[in-house]
Design an enzyme around this catalytic site. Structure first.
Site, PDB file in Angstrom:
ATOM      1  N   GLU A   1      -2.065  -9.032   4.256  1.00 41.88           N
ATOM      2  CA  GLU A   1      -2.078  -9.488   5.641  1.00 41.88           C
ATOM      3  C   GLU A   1      -3.478  -9.552   6.237  1.00 41.88           C
ATOM      4  O   GLU A   1      -3.707 -10.195   7.265  1.00 41.88           O
ATOM      5  CB  GLU A   1      -1.197  -8.581   6.514  1.00 41.88           C
ATOM      6  CG  GLU A   1      -1.715  -7.168   6.761  1.00 41.88           C
ATOM      7  CD  GLU A   1      -1.409  -6.171   5.653  1.00 41.88           C
ATOM      8  OE1 GLU A   1      -1.475  -4.959   5.913  1.00 41.88           O
ATOM      9  OE2 GLU A   1      -1.092  -6.602   4.526  1.00 41.88           O
TER      10      GLU A   1
ATOM     11  N   HIS B   1      -3.747  -5.105   0.722  1.00 38.81           N
ATOM     12  CA  HIS B   1      -3.198  -5.597   1.994  1.00 38.81           C
ATOM     13  C   HIS B   1      -3.306  -7.125   2.060  1.00 38.81           C
ATOM     14  O   HIS B   1      -4.369  -7.652   2.395  1.00 38.81           O
ATOM     15  CB  HIS B   1      -3.949  -4.966   3.170  1.00 38.81           C
ATOM     16  CG  HIS B   1      -3.634  -3.524   3.386  1.00 38.81           C
ATOM     17  ND1 HIS B   1      -2.586  -3.099   4.176  1.00 38.81           N
ATOM     18  CD2 HIS B   1      -4.210  -2.411   2.895  1.00 38.81           C
ATOM     19  CE1 HIS B   1      -2.542  -1.776   4.179  1.00 38.81           C
ATOM     20  NE2 HIS B   1      -3.516  -1.330   3.398  1.00 38.81           N
TER      21      HIS B   1
ATOM     22  N   CYS C   1       0.834  -1.203   0.000  1.00 33.38           N
ATOM     23  CA  CYS C   1       0.000   0.000   0.000  1.00 33.38           C
ATOM     24  C   CYS C   1       0.876   1.264   0.000  1.00 33.38           C
ATOM     25  O   CYS C   1       1.459   1.585  -1.026  1.00 33.38           O
ATOM     26  CB  CYS C   1      -0.973  -0.031   1.175  1.00 33.38           C
ATOM     27  SG  CYS C   1      -2.352   1.121   0.968  1.00 33.38           S
TER      28      CYS C   1
END
Length: 509
Positions: free
Chosen positions: A169, A167, A79
């Site tokens: 994660e 993202h 990002c």
């Protein structure tokens, strides 16, 4: 030395989640603020740049020198990290016409690129950015796109340098773990050898070398962190570990004796100290939450210091500090003014003259539990819910009295015992009751009552950084409420807290 992934934190709410996902791959990683980039040593196998609340177009935006590792080690920008590299090396980043937030699907994936190995073409990803990359430098290749984001992923030609504007994660990126594994294992070449067994072996060896024949004192709480720290130290130095468990009068019902009993079979040298009256005296008339914490912390240190002095030649204080505490203390946003000083001994006064040893300071809470399992610590200890250092003092809103503590202990015991009896305890991260500074009208039999209210709180979480309220069955809540009102004199109303963190916190004070 562990093979290590270095994560540079630019202030994203998701930075710790990146670390947790890497750790789940049995690869060690560390988070460092972008303002304090550590020396790049041979054990560092790759670098991840986190997201950020900043815009790269802002003059005050983080803009560290990446030359120490860019082009020399595998590098993944997530990002903001991706936008930073595009912006720095000749591309353009502009405000998006509409904020790109939420689920999206990849519409193009370069299946030959190692970062996207085994990632499906329409894989769901999670976007969270107001800016977007509108042009990439000539030596950047597009490796993924979505319908609205052309440059969702790129690689710099001739380098293992990658950027992604989503993202991986976050749970909503359904193949995010695969992408991170591609980077950490496939591209960085990490061998996935950082396991609970290896941690125990390495840590015990390091503790033996660090402490030698010195004596160590540890303040036990009965919780997971201090218990695992105690067993690690005991395996390293044996009888030179002295454990002290202080009863501050703010523990759960019968907890002081039950915790002491639970340590008996573990071979630990534990001394229990009843200091209830000292704590009650210090808290008399105190209503401000932070003043409560400070009063409790001061008395604890005084009691702990007095007990420590009865141990001849003690050199070290052991603490159950875990990694989120450490991250908070070196945060991009600056250290917190009250970093868990009430959980561990913290803020030691100079006169104690003890060196500090923290065997768990690299672990997240779930990793502490896995290490505890490797050490064969009883599940009753490992699966205990977290309990705040100040105990029931911050679950009694307003002033503290022994009678309020007694009432709350009874309420709490009914709630927790019912969770266990109903098989719900393990589904809850943390639970407890809060004594409210509220009285309300009720009816018991033919009599009108005007008594106290309590709130029940139960949350689900992984590490306490974020939490959602538990959707406990109505029948269960009804049973608990009836039992509390019928059995605990002084309570005539029970409410249930349905607030998530954020915006609320887990505790009320």
């Amino acid at each position: 030395m562990h093979e290590t992934i270095l994560i540079l934190d630019f202030g994203s709410q998701y930075t710790q989640l990146i670390a947790r996902r890497v750790r789940e791959l049995n690869v060690y990683c560390e988070i460092h603020p972008y303002t304090k980039i550590p020396e790049i040593t041979p054990d560092i196998k790759g670098v991840i740049l986190s997201g950020s609340p900043f815009s790269v177009r802002n003059a005050q935006a983080p803009n560290p020198d990446l030359s120490a590792f860019k082009g020399k080690l595998p590098l993944l920008g997530v990002c903001y990290g991706a936008q930073l590299m595009a912006h720095t090396f000749g591309g353009e980043v502009q405000a998006s016409e509409h904020r790109e937030y939420g689920r999206a699907n990849l519409s193009f994936v370069d299946a030959t690129n190692p970062l996207f190995h085994s990632i499906s073409n329409h894989s769901q990803v999670w976007m969270s950015h107001a800016d977007t990359i509108t042009r990439i430098p000539d030596n950047f290749n597009i490796i993924s796109s979505t319908k609205d984001v052309k440059f969702a992923g790129y690689q710099i030609q001739g380098e293992s340098t990658f950027g992604i504007q989503f993202h991986p994660e976050v749970y909503h990126s359904t193949e995010g773990s695969t992408l991170l594994k591609n980077f950490v294992v496939g591209i960085c070449g990490c061998h996935q050898q950082w396991t609970p067994d290896s941690f125990v072996e390495t840590t015990i060896s390091e503790l033996k070398q660090q402490l030698g024949n010195d004596k160590v004192v540890l303040g036990l709480s009965g919780g997971v962190d201090s218990s695992v720290a105690a067993v690690l130290l005991h395996k390293a130095i044996g009888k030179n570990l002295y454990c002290i468990f202080v009863d501050n009068g703010l523990l759960r019902k019968n907890e002081f004796q039950s915790v002491l009993d639970s340590y008996q079979h573990m071979g630990l040298n534990v001394k229990g100290v009843n200091a209830k009256d000292l704590f009650y005296s210090a808290l008399d008339g105190v209503t401000d939450p932070e003043k409560k914490r400070k009063a409790i912390g001061k008395v604890f240190i005084d009691v702990f210091d007095l007990e420590s002095k009865q141990i001849e030649d003690v050199k070290w204080l052991a603490q159950g500090t875990i990694y989120p505490d450490v991250i908070e203390s070196i945060s991009v946003k600056g250290p917190s003014a009250t970093i868990k000083s009430h959980h561990n001994v913290g803020g030691l006064p100079d006169y104690m003259k003890l060196k500090v040893v923290e065997p768990l300071k690299t672990l997240f809470k779930d990793e502490v539990r896995r290490v505890g399992k490797t050490l064969n610590i009883d599940d009753a200890i490992l699966n205990r819910h977290p309990f705040p250092g100040p105990g029931l003092a911050i679950r009694i809103l307003g002033d503290i009295t022994p009678e309020k503590v007694r009432i709350l202990q009874e309420v709490d015991a009914i709630f927790i015992n019912n969770l266990k009896d109903s098989g719900l305890y393990k589904d809850v991260w943390q639970a407890g009751a809060i004594f409210l500074p509220v009285q309300s009208v009720g009816v018991m039999g033919d009599e009108r009552t005007y008594e106290n209210a309590v709130a029940l709180r139960a949350v689900s979480s992984t590490d306490g950084m974020t939490a959602d309220w538990c959707h406990l069955p109505y029948e269960f809540l009804g049973k608990v409420s009836n039992e509390i009102i019928n059995k605990v004199k002084g309570i005539n109303r029970v409410v249930y807290d349905i607030s998530s963190k954020p915006p609320a916190t887990i505790e009320w004070e």
